[in-house]
Write a protein that holds these residues in place. Structure first.
Motif, mmCIF file in Angstrom:
data_model
loop_
_atom_site.group_PDB
_atom_site.id
_atom_site.type_symbol
_atom_site.label_atom_id
_atom_site.label_comp_id
_atom_site.label_asym_id
_atom_site.label_seq_id
_atom_site.Cartn_x
_atom_site.Cartn_y
_atom_site.Cartn_z
ATOM 1 N N TYR A 1 27.104 -0.902 -8.385
ATOM 2 C CA TYR A 1 26.155 0.005 -8.687
ATOM 3 C C TYR A 1 25.369 -0.499 -9.961
ATOM 4 C CZ TYR A 1 27.586 3.436 -5.307
ATOM 5 O OH TYR A 1 28.269 4.135 -4.338
ATOM 6 N N MET A 2 24.200 -0.489 -9.800
ATOM 7 C CA MET A 2 23.147 -1.075 -11.204
ATOM 8 C C MET A 2 22.241 -0.123 -11.175
ATOM 9 S SD MET A 2 23.550 -5.163 -10.912
ATOM 10 C CE MET A 2 23.124 -5.437 -12.645
ATOM 11 N N TYR A 3 21.920 0.097 -12.547
ATOM 12 C CA TYR A 3 20.915 1.205 -12.971
ATOM 13 C C TYR A 3 19.773 0.905 -14.010
ATOM 14 C CZ TYR A 3 24.612 4.294 -10.958
ATOM 15 O OH TYR A 3 25.755 4.827 -10.483
ATOM 16 N N TRP A 4 18.852 1.382 -13.954
ATOM 17 C CA TRP A 4 17.655 1.219 -15.061
ATOM 18 C C TRP A 4 17.384 2.293 -15.688
ATOM 19 C CZ3 TRP A 4 16.714 -3.173 -17.716
ATOM 20 C CH2 TRP A 4 16.592 -4.162 -17.201
ATOM 21 N N GLY B 1 23.690 -1.440 -3.800
ATOM 22 C CA GLY B 1 24.209 -2.713 -3.045
ATOM 23 C C GLY B 1 22.947 -3.624 -3.158
ATOM 24 N N VAL B 2 23.369 -4.906 -2.615
ATOM 25 C CA VAL B 2 22.232 -5.984 -2.494
ATOM 26 C C VAL B 2 20.990 -5.397 -1.517
ATOM 27 C CG1 VAL B 2 21.787 -8.213 -1.733
ATOM 28 C CG2 VAL B 2 23.656 -7.970 -2.759
ATOM 29 N N LYS B 3 20.034 -5.295 -2.123
ATOM 30 C CA LYS B 3 18.543 -4.923 -1.234
ATOM 31 C C LYS B 3 18.641 -3.570 -0.908
ATOM 32 C CE LYS B 3 17.754 -9.432 0.647
ATOM 33 N NZ LYS B 3 17.417 -10.453 1.922
ATOM 34 N N ASP B 4 19.598 -2.737 -1.541
ATOM 35 C CA ASP B 4 19.645 -1.277 -1.358
ATOM 36 C C ASP B 4 19.424 -0.518 -2.766
ATOM 37 O OD1 ASP B 4 22.476 -1.477 1.004
ATOM 38 O OD2 ASP B 4 20.446 -1.174 1.311
ATOM 39 N N THR B 5 17.917 0.019 -2.888
ATOM 40 C CA THR B 5 17.790 0.771 -3.951
ATOM 41 C C THR B 5 17.240 2.241 -3.930
ATOM 42 O OG1 THR B 5 15.229 -0.357 -3.977
ATOM 43 C CG2 THR B 5 16.909 -1.638 -4.963
ATOM 44 N N ASP B 6 17.088 2.726 -4.881
ATOM 45 C CA ASP B 6 16.491 4.075 -4.453
ATOM 46 C C ASP B 6 15.976 4.567 -5.995
ATOM 47 O OD1 ASP B 6 17.780 7.142 -3.027
ATOM 48 O OD2 ASP B 6 15.698 6.636 -3.579
ATOM 49 N N TYR C 1 7.143 1.547 -11.926
ATOM 50 C CA TYR C 1 8.158 0.611 -11.905
ATOM 51 C C TYR C 1 8.569 0.466 -10.354
ATOM 52 C CZ TYR C 1 8.802 2.502 -16.756
ATOM 53 O OH TYR C 1 8.643 2.865 -17.727
ATOM 54 N N SER C 2 8.749 -1.064 -10.266
ATOM 55 C CA SER C 2 9.700 -1.528 -9.187
ATOM 56 C C SER C 2 10.818 -2.329 -9.388
ATOM 57 C CB SER C 2 8.714 -2.245 -8.110
ATOM 58 O OG SER C 2 8.364 -3.362 -8.823
ATOM 59 N N VAL C 3 11.861 -2.369 -8.425
ATOM 60 C CA VAL C 3 13.107 -3.091 -8.569
ATOM 61 C C VAL C 3 13.471 -4.119 -7.682
ATOM 62 C CG1 VAL C 3 14.054 -1.384 -10.177
ATOM 63 C CG2 VAL C 3 14.405 -1.130 -7.896
#
Lengths: 112, 111
Positions: free
Chosen positions: A31-34, A51-56, A64-66
């Motif tokens: 998990y990674m967060y901004w 996960g890789v390519k899994d964002t919410d 913003y986009s990630v």
């Protein structure tokens, strides 16, 4: 700092320009967060990745986009920076649900 | 709506003067409460996780406790190096992956 590197540490940019902030981790956490931190508002979640390519989206995702193409890298992009996006941006990582977050040392972004 | 409220906003103590910081929360089904310390110009540093009412955790001069509606961070005989902003956070009702943070208590310990 739990193996988290944010770059750049400081940036000044003009309104309307695109900006990308980078977060790199060496912990292999899923998990990674901004987050952004502003006086009077505390820390607020922008986007996160599970996960890789899994964002919410988080609480304050508008503008913003990630992207996450590799486990170790999580990019935050401001497509067209506005003065309201002047803030300190923190990246965080965690091993899983209900695991504590570990934060990087932040990027101070000023939009003039 | 999930809410996390910390009090006081700021606290000044003399070295050795013990005190407590408060974190109250409104969230359905608490799935943990986290305490962090943040120094100026740095990211928050994880201190403790508490999961159930009655639980306590200690680290040096800090002790965190948890009830059903609030948590306390007790600071015993603080030193100037304990000066920092202390943040608490809880997983959001809708998603355990999202933390709701309080605005923090800025602690200053005077020598």
């Amino acid at each position: 700092d739990a193996g988290i590197t944010q770059s750049p540490r400081h940036k000044v940019t003009e309104t309307g320009t695109p900006v990308t902030l980078r977060c790199h981790q060496t912990e292999n956490h899923r998990y990674m967060y901004w987050y952004r931190q502003d006086p009077g508002h505390g820390l607020r979640l922008i986007h996160y990745s599970y996960g890789v390519k899994d964002t919410d989206k988080g609480e304050v995702s508008d503008g913003y986009s990630v992207s996450r193409s590799k486990t170790e890298d999580f990019l935050l992009t401001l497509e067209s920076a506005t003065s309201s996006q002047t803030s300190v941006y923190f990246c965080a990582i965690s091993a899983g649900n209900n695991s504590p977050l570990h934060f990087g040392n932040g990027t101070r972004l000023t939009v003039t | 709506e999930d809410q996390v409220t910390q009090s006081p906003e700021a606290l000044r103590l003399q070295e050795g003067e013990s005190s407590s910081l408060n974190c109250s929360y409104t969230v359905s089904g608490l799935r943990g409460l986290f305490w962090y310390r943040q120094d100026p110009g740095k990211g928050p540093e994880f201190l403790f996780t508490l999961y159930s009412a009655g639980e306590e955790k200690e680290k040096e001069r800090l002790k965190a406790t948890l009830t059903k509606k609030e948590s306390f961070l007790h600071i015993t005989a603080p030193k100037p190096e304990d000066s920092a902003t202390y943040l608490c956070a809880v997983p959001s009702t809708g998603s355990a992956r999202q933390l709701t943070f309080g605005s923090g208590t800025q602690l200053t310990v005077l020598p």
